[in-house]
Design an enzyme around this catalytic site. Structure first.
Site, short mmCIF file in Angstrom:
data_model
loop_
_atom_site.label_atom_id
_atom_site.label_comp_id
_atom_site.label_asym_id
_atom_site.label_seq_id
_atom_site.Cartn_x
_atom_site.Cartn_y
_atom_site.Cartn_z
N TRP A 180 0.82 -1.22 0.22
CA TRP A 180 -0.04 0.04 0.08
C TRP A 180 0.83 1.22 -0.14
CZ3 TRP A 180 -0.79 3.81 3.99
CH2 TRP A 180 -1.67 4.80 3.68
N GLU A 221 -2.83 -2.51 -3.30
CA GLU A 221 -3.90 -1.91 -2.51
C GLU A 221 -4.23 -0.70 -3.06
OE1 GLU A 221 -3.69 -1.78 1.58
OE2 GLU A 221 -5.70 -1.34 2.03
N LYS A 223 -6.91 2.91 -3.29
CA LYS A 223 -7.37 3.83 -2.35
C LYS A 223 -8.01 5.10 -2.97
CE LYS A 223 -6.73 5.66 2.35
NZ LYS A 223 -5.86 5.74 3.23
N ASP A 254 -9.58 -2.98 0.02
CA ASP A 254 -9.92 -2.49 1.57
C ASP A 254 -11.41 -1.85 1.56
OD1 ASP A 254 -10.14 -0.67 3.83
OD2 ASP A 254 -7.93 -1.30 3.99
N HIS A 257 -11.89 1.86 1.34
CA HIS A 257 -11.00 2.61 0.35
C HIS A 257 -11.90 2.92 -0.98
CE1 HIS A 257 -6.77 1.65 1.78
NE2 HIS A 257 -7.57 1.93 2.87
N HIS A 281 -8.97 -6.42 2.93
CA HIS A 281 -8.72 -5.60 4.22
C HIS A 281 -10.07 -5.53 4.81
CE1 HIS A 281 -4.17 -3.97 3.97
NE2 HIS A 281 -4.49 -5.41 4.08
N ASP A 289 -12.61 6.61 5.36
CA ASP A 289 -11.89 5.46 5.65
C ASP A 289 -11.58 5.50 7.10
OD1 ASP A 289 -10.11 3.34 5.23
OD2 ASP A 289 -8.88 4.74 4.69
N ASP A 291 -11.30 3.39 9.66
CA ASP A 291 -10.83 2.15 10.39
C ASP A 291 -11.33 1.75 11.50
OD1 ASP A 291 -8.87 1.53 8.33
OD2 ASP A 291 -8.20 3.26 8.58
N ASP A 321 -8.04 -4.84 8.85
CA ASP A 321 -7.32 -3.78 8.72
C ASP A 321 -7.93 -2.64 9.45
OD1 ASP A 321 -5.41 -1.72 8.45
OD2 ASP A 321 -6.00 -1.59 6.29
C1 RNT Z 1 -4.20 2.52 4.56
C2 RNT Z 1 -4.20 1.11 4.14
C3 RNT Z 1 -3.13 0.20 4.78
C4 RNT Z 1 -3.07 0.37 6.26
C5 RNT Z 1 -2.23 -0.75 6.81
C6 RNT Z 1 -1.45 -0.14 8.09
O1 RNT Z 1 -5.32 3.37 4.10
O2 RNT Z 1 -5.53 0.63 4.39
O3 RNT Z 1 -3.57 -0.89 4.26
O4 RNT Z 1 -3.95 0.37 6.95
O5 RNT Z 1 -0.96 -0.94 6.06
ZN ZN Z 2 -5.80 -1.49 4.19
#
Ligand code: RNT
Ligand code: ZN
Length: 414
Positions: A180, A221, A223, A254, A257, A281, A289, A291, A321
């Site tokens: 990423w 990955e 975003k 993810d 994302h 993720h 985003d 988390d 994640d």
């Molecule tokens: C960030 C990505 C990535 C991180 C991790 C820590 O937006 O989602 O995957 O969260 O690598």
């Molecule tokens: Zn991620």
């Protein structure tokens, strides 16, 4: 075995679902737990503050301050989670014995303790190069216009692939390595093409060496945006979908994302027609985003159902994640991990034949009714039995165990 379980099992048998077969299949589906929930993505480099658009909010006491504490917390939380687990670590979790080792110089010796731990705990390891929280990551990394900056990060990526390959070999278990890259632009760029071209060239250089897929699978990955990269993220969805297809890489999706109403559960079936592997993720975005800890919500269930309905469990690598520092970190881990297995088990108990038949006959009423009714089936005793057979506690007892650990261990940390 409780009466409740026996009755529930009979009920499921009545709609053509074999609970024992579901348990057996679930036992073979790994979920990779991310180590970074335990220390708020700090790592052990003492590099200063987090960046790359990542934001951990909250200051709940008890954060793991070093590798020993982090592994102790992980060992404890694993006792609360059923199923076949893996562990996902980042390059910033290297242990260098107080010596300064820059990221382009890392090798597998810096992860010796993690490897021993993985072996002891019978865990497969997954890996991530860390392209953020570093003095050379302030103006982009692999897409930087500065040749030296790009070179440094290409070297880091190459070093990480070698480490991942060594993990795979030592554990005899394929490592999934996720790339990423946070590069992007806060304000509207004039030229979106040049940084993307540089990112592509850097990736090509980083991936030039072929590594046996038996040991390592590379994932990329995408975003949509991040803090500080609101107007353009170099590694967008189209960029990485294209890159993964053209270069035989796994595509990492993810859940946080994409646009807020766009879901990754709908992307799995498309992506897998064009790439061999998908890495997930699993996360929960709240408005953005953010988390948040993974809840058993509609999207988590849809993700699990997509995997199970099509038998994609070998091609979809499930990783979590998120990072929430506003609650007990073991609670955050165990809730998200348990929910993910719960959603997989729930998917395994869908009356697949009845649903497929309704759809085949184009009986949309039956399909809707079945999908709605199955939300109300006696699932709880089945889940309780699964936890019991895995030797882990049920939901309420998890809380007691976490409270005890908080009292005995976490509260003593400064
Ligand atoms: C960030 C990505 C990535 C991180 C991790 C820590 O937006 O989602 O995957 O969260 O690598
Ligand atoms: Zn991620």
């Amino acid at each position: 075995m409780s009466n409740c379980f026996e009755n529930a099992k009979k009920f499921y048998a009545g709609i053509g679902v074999d609970v024992e077969a579901a348990f057996a299949r679930l036992n073979e589906i790994p979920v990779s737990m991310h180590c970074w929930q335990g220390d708020d993505v700090a790592g052990f480099e003492n590099a200063g503050s987090l960046d790359g658009g990542l934001a951990v909010t909250g200051n709940y006491p008890g954060r793991a301050r070093n590798a020993a504490e982090l592994r102790a917390d992980i060992a404890e939380v694993l006792k609360l989670i059923p199923g076949k687990k893996r562990l996902n670590i980042h390059a910033i979790y290297a242990e260098t014995n107080g010596k300064k080792v820059d990221r382009n110089e890392l090798d597998v010796s810096h992860f010796a303790n993690w490897l021993d731990f993985a072996e002891e705990q019978n865990l497969g390891l997954d890996f991530n190069p860390t392209f953020f929280a570093h003095p050379l990551a302030t103006e982009g990394t692999l897409s930087s216009a500065d040749d030296n900056v790009r070179k440094f990060w290409v070297e880091h990526g190459i070093a990480c692939r070698k480490i991942a390959e060594a993990f795979g070999k030592r554990l005899n278990n394929t490592c999934v390595t996720n790339f990423w890259i946070p590069d992007g632009s806060k304000d509207t760029p004039y030229d979106r093409l040049a940084p993307r071209r540089r990112l592509k060239d850097s990736l090509d250089a980083m991936f030039a060496e072929t590594i046996d897929r038996k040991y390592n699978i590379d994932a990329v990955e995408c975003k949509l945006f991040g803090i500080g990269a609101e107007s353009c993220t170099v590694g967008s969805h189209e960029f990485y979908m294209g890159y993964a297809v053209a270069n035989n890489k796994a595509l990492c999706l993810d859940a946080g994302h994409f646009h807020p109403t766009e879901v990754i559960s709908d992307k799995i079936s498309s992506a897998l027609l064009f790439v061999e592997d998908v890495l997930l993720h699993v996360s929960r975005g709240v408005r953005w985003d953010s988390d948040h800890v993974v809840c058993w919500d509609n999207e988590l269930q849809a993700i699990a159902s997509e995997i199970i309905r099509h038998g994609f469990e070998k091609r979809v690598h499930i990783g979590l994640d998120y990072f929430d520092a506003s609650i007990n970190r073991l609670a955050a881990w165990s809730i998200g991990m348990r929910n993910t297995y719960k959603a997989l088990l729930f998917a395994l108990l869908e009356p697949a034949e009845l649903l497929a038949e309704a759809e085949k006959k184009n009986d949309r009423s039956a399909r809707l009714l079945l999908l709605e009714e199955l939300k109300n089936l006696p699932f709880a005793p089945i889940w309780a039995e699964y936890c019991d057979r895995c030797g882990v506690p049920g939901g309420f007892e998890v809380l007691e165990r976490i409270r005890k650990y908080e009292n005995d261990v976490l509260s003593k940390r400064g």
